[in-house]
Design a protein around this motif. Structure first.
Motif, PDB file in Angstrom:
ATOM      1  N   GLU B  14       0.853  -1.193   0.000  1.00  0.00           N
ATOM      2  CA  GLU B  14       0.000   0.000   0.000  1.00  0.00           C
ATOM      3  C   GLU B  14       0.887   1.240   0.000  1.00  0.00           C
ATOM      4  N   THR B  15       0.505   2.231  -0.791  1.00  0.00           N
ATOM      5  CA  THR B  15       1.219   3.511  -0.744  1.00  0.00           C
ATOM      6  C   THR B  15       0.352   4.512   0.023  1.00  0.00           C
ATOM      7  N   ILE B  16       1.023   5.368   0.778  1.00  0.00           N
ATOM      8  CA  ILE B  16       0.330   6.455   1.487  1.00  0.00           C
ATOM      9  C   ILE B  16       1.034   7.757   1.118  1.00  0.00           C
ATOM     10  N   LYS B  49      -3.991   2.474  -2.497  1.00  0.00           N
ATOM     11  CA  LYS B  49      -3.266   3.733  -2.411  1.00  0.00           C
ATOM     12  C   LYS B  49      -4.087   4.658  -1.528  1.00  0.00           C
ATOM     13  N   SER B  50      -3.414   5.348  -0.621  1.00  0.00           N
ATOM     14  CA  SER B  50      -4.126   6.292   0.242  1.00  0.00           C
ATOM     15  C   SER B  50      -3.472   7.660   0.135  1.00  0.00           C
ATOM     16  N   ILE B  51      -4.273   8.665   0.333  1.00  0.00           N
ATOM     17  CA  ILE B  51      -3.782  10.039   0.357  1.00  0.00           C
ATOM     18  C   ILE B  51      -4.353  10.710   1.594  1.00  0.00           C
ATOM     19  N   VAL B  52      -3.478  11.329   2.389  1.00  0.00           N
ATOM     20  CA  VAL B  52      -3.944  12.083   3.561  1.00  0.00           C
ATOM     21  C   VAL B  52      -3.238  13.427   3.600  1.00  0.00           C
ATOM     22  N   GLY B  53      -3.816  14.361   4.333  1.00  0.00           N
ATOM     23  CA  GLY B  53      -3.211  15.683   4.471  1.00  0.00           C
ATOM     24  C   GLY B  53      -2.062  15.667   5.475  1.00  0.00           C
ATOM     25  N   ASP B  54      -1.487  16.839   5.699  1.00  0.00           N
ATOM     26  CA  ASP B  54      -0.403  16.968   6.678  1.00  0.00           C
ATOM     27  C   ASP B  54      -1.009  17.024   8.075  1.00  0.00           C
ATOM     28  N   ILE B  73       4.332  -1.207   3.362  1.00  0.00           N
ATOM     29  CA  ILE B  73       3.691   0.113   3.413  1.00  0.00           C
ATOM     30  C   ILE B  73       4.734   1.156   3.036  1.00  0.00           C
ATOM     31  N   VAL B  74       4.436   1.963   2.029  1.00  0.00           N
ATOM     32  CA  VAL B  74       5.367   3.022   1.630  1.00  0.00           C
ATOM     33  C   VAL B  74       4.703   4.368   1.803  1.00  0.00           C
ATOM     34  N   LEU B  75       5.257   5.196   2.668  1.00  0.00           N
ATOM     35  CA  LEU B  75       4.760   6.556   2.826  1.00  0.00           C
ATOM     36  C   LEU B  75       5.648   7.493   2.023  1.00  0.00           C
ATOM     37  N   SER B 158       9.472   4.952   4.764  1.00  0.00           N
ATOM     38  CA  SER B 158       9.084   6.364   4.703  1.00  0.00           C
ATOM     39  C   SER B 158      10.067   7.127   3.812  1.00  0.00           C
ATOM     40  N   LEU B 159       9.558   7.757   2.760  1.00  0.00           N
ATOM     41  CA  LEU B 159      10.399   8.458   1.780  1.00  0.00           C
ATOM     42  C   LEU B 159       9.918   9.899   1.609  1.00  0.00           C
TER      43      LEU B 159
END
Lengths: 431, 431
Positions: B14-16, B49-54, B73-75, B158-159
């Protein structure tokens, strides 16, 4: 466990975009951006976005996850007629609501297909399967109906993935439903306001330096900067709370405007070609375009604007030297002497275009888009623009753009339209 | 409850993507597409794939959700020096691993900033805070280090969000780590292969009917269909297991080809304009385009292809009737008699274009892009195409497209290029 507070969560939304091509197919989800914009107007914040493939189990998982954290869930995609479209089934799995053929949806589907001279096949018939207790959302521009339902205190909305269908249904049906649900829940959220300012001609670091210090950290507003081939975008986004008063936001906006001055070419959704079209219309002027390296992109952009036939007279794409001579009367000796990519040829192209067409103002572009064709003295990215106007002085500009072929074409088209914009502004009646 | 099988789940990712501009700011997440591509080569499938705010709490929620459903899991994003960058803290919250200043990461950061003539400020110092037990991932092109750790049987990576930094770290560090973890788990997944077939001229339902039954439910390959204004795309995507042999995949691909026949215009990343360019080059032919409603889009598309100056001679955009007469010699009486949008005018435009330019083949388009300008007999979306070739018969085509102005222009440009493609194919030497 704390009690559920479904009413509060109507202000929090999640989008779920469905389609395996969004996972691995090189395609990005742009529907969710439109949804976030529309929801922002209602005061509903999109907090999570999810993307899953055309996989019944994964869609089910995504719906269950969303229901645990937001009050409004919008799915896009997977409502088509083909075997891989399984959003209907996955929602049925997740919610326990059975699918059944909905008569009114099926009639609408048949009517739509009949317009196209077709009758529904088995796959298309599946599109009229709607979960028990859901309300059908009519599709005014395509065949797939959408639907919405209340489930576990959340609103679950399913729309097609085709952008123009999704957008029409969002505006015509979803927004009114959400408005009335907010009213019913006695919620009057203040809209999330996002003001956008489009600049051209300055690098991101210089735009940043110009607006530095304008927004204090204590203010409930987010300042954003975003660079792209067509310029740098500055945004001011309010937070749902604390509320920033309208007049205070307007003072900030005025601050942005006065710092960016004439680098600011548009605000909001307006595009450069719309700005230019508005100025041409107001001044009753016509335009013609002579394009070499942009290959028709400027004509394409100008004619994206509805009603542009009133001011766009013609364009020529003169890729070969022969075409420059045939269509614009550029002397072969001028091309031999200075090269096809030169200020002299750009000026001659604009002059020839204007004289032959009789328009008010003509634009020209000649350059090296790459990746081949560059030389040490005339590298890839070198672009000359020309402008020639009735009774006015002509102008040429030299640019050295970076980027690949597509980016050079985009930057060159933007620079040409900006040159026209500035010329029109100088001639505008003072307000 | 079934026992955990962490080893299996290493094949599911999963990508975040983190960043408020991805929620509301008009920017789409393209990092996840690169990650899916790289992971596909390793045989790891990106399923969500997930997208979240700061937002520290929302990132924490996204990490916890991902840990429940995938093994990798890749952020991306939120590792910068500013106050809104809180991915480090959110991962620490989610995993219970405390953040501490990591000496080697801080030294690398100081060295990088020194190259730029700067010393770390407080915010940049925060970039060297790494969770206990995590391994630092060096950033070869920027300042923010990344990190990876094992947590609850999953790999958490985490990248930074800056695309070229993310990409370098993915390739140089993440791929080798994953390879060795797969080996350690005795997993040898085969790479995920994705074959793409582009069709034009058939609606999605008809493409679906044509390829129905080709892929049996038992085969470890996913069949995808995707409609867009430029046609319907068919894809075959293999699964990491069971492995579909190369020859069996090729037989499936041949099956798709033979069922789609000449509706199939390209495979893989090739575009219609590249196909047309390839055929024009092979046949030593030149082309010119006379555009009305497409406004330059066909010229723009043809000239997107590097090297197109070898076969694109010129184009004209004749929006006004006067321009049709001036530039192409269309008789005013013909326009008055049949209307500017008619098969007769399309034919005359193509003929005039070819005769005046001396190219091998000329294309023309005239139509009503909308939203205004339609009549009961000539509605919005009505488009006529013309093709005129040296020594050959000319052709015209009538289309009735649906969609908004932009979509009608796109469909018309695609239909025109497809008409040219078919004409070129008829003239191609038999192989």
């Amino acid at each position: 466990m704390p009690p559920r507070r479904p009413v509060r969560s109507l202000l929090l939304a999640e989008t779920i975009a469905i389609g395996s091509e969004l996972l691995v197919g090189g395609r990005t989800d742009s529907n969710s951006l439109r949804i976030a914009e529309e929801f922002g107007r209602l005061g509903i914040g999109v907090r999570f976005k999810s993307i899953v493939g055309d996989d019944r189990q994964d869609i089910r998982t995504a719906v269950a996850t969303a229901a645990g954290r937001v009050g409004v869930i919008v799915l896009t995609g997977g409502l088509g007629p083909t075997v891989d479209d399984c959003t209907r089934e996955a929602i049925s799995d997740a919610t326990g609501r059975r699918l059944a053929l909905r008569k009114d949806a099926f009639e609408a589907l048949k009517t739509r297909l009949a317009e196209w001279g077709r009758v529904p096949n088995a796959g298309q018939r599946r599109q009229a399967l709607i979960p028990d207790g859901a309300t059908v959302i009519a599709n005014p521009v395509g065949s797939a109906p959408g639907f919405w339902m209340k489930w576990k205190g959340a609103l679950l909305i399913s729309l097609p993935g085709v952008p123009w269908e999704m957008e029409a249904m969002l505006r015509d049906s979803v927004a009114p439903v959400l408005s009335s649900e907010l009213t019913r829940a006695r919620l009057r959220p203040s809209p999330i306001t996002r003001l956008v300012f489009h600049t051209f001609g300055l690098p991101e670091a210089e735009v940043d330096a110009k607006i530095k210090g304008l927004v204090k950290p204590s203010m409930p507003v987010d300042l954003g900067l975003l660079a792209s081939p067509t310029g740098v975008l500055v945004s001011l986004t309010t937070r749902p709370r604390p509320v920033l008063s309208g007049p205070r936001l307007q003072r900030l906006a005025d601050g942005v405007r006065s710092r960016l001055r004439d680098q600011l070419y548009a605000e909001g959704l307006e595009t450069m070609e719309e700005v230019v079209g508005r100025l041409l219309t107001a001044q009753h002027k016509t335009v013609a375009v002579a394009e070499s390296c942009t290959g028709g992109l400027i004509g394409h952009r100008l004619t994206q604007v509805p009603g542009s036939s009133a001011y766009v007279d013609r364009g020529v794409v003169c890729y070969s030297n022969q075409a420059k001579t045939d269509l614009l009367g550029v002397p072969p000796a001028l091309i031999e002497g200075h090269g096809a990519v030169s200020a002299e040829v750009a000026a001659a192209m604009a002059r020839g275009m204007r004289e032959r067409s009789g328009v008010s103002v003509a634009l020209s572009v000649t350059g090296i888009a790459g990746p081949g064709g560059g030389t040490p003295t005339k590298p890839v990215g070198l672009v000359y623009l020309g402008l020639d106007a009735e009774g006015g002085p002509s102008a040429t500009r030299e640019y050295r753009f970076s980027g690949d072929r597509m980016v050079v074409k985009q930057r060159a088209s933007q620079a040409a339209l900006d040159l026209l914009r500035r010329w029109l502004l100088e001639r505008a009646e003072p307000v």
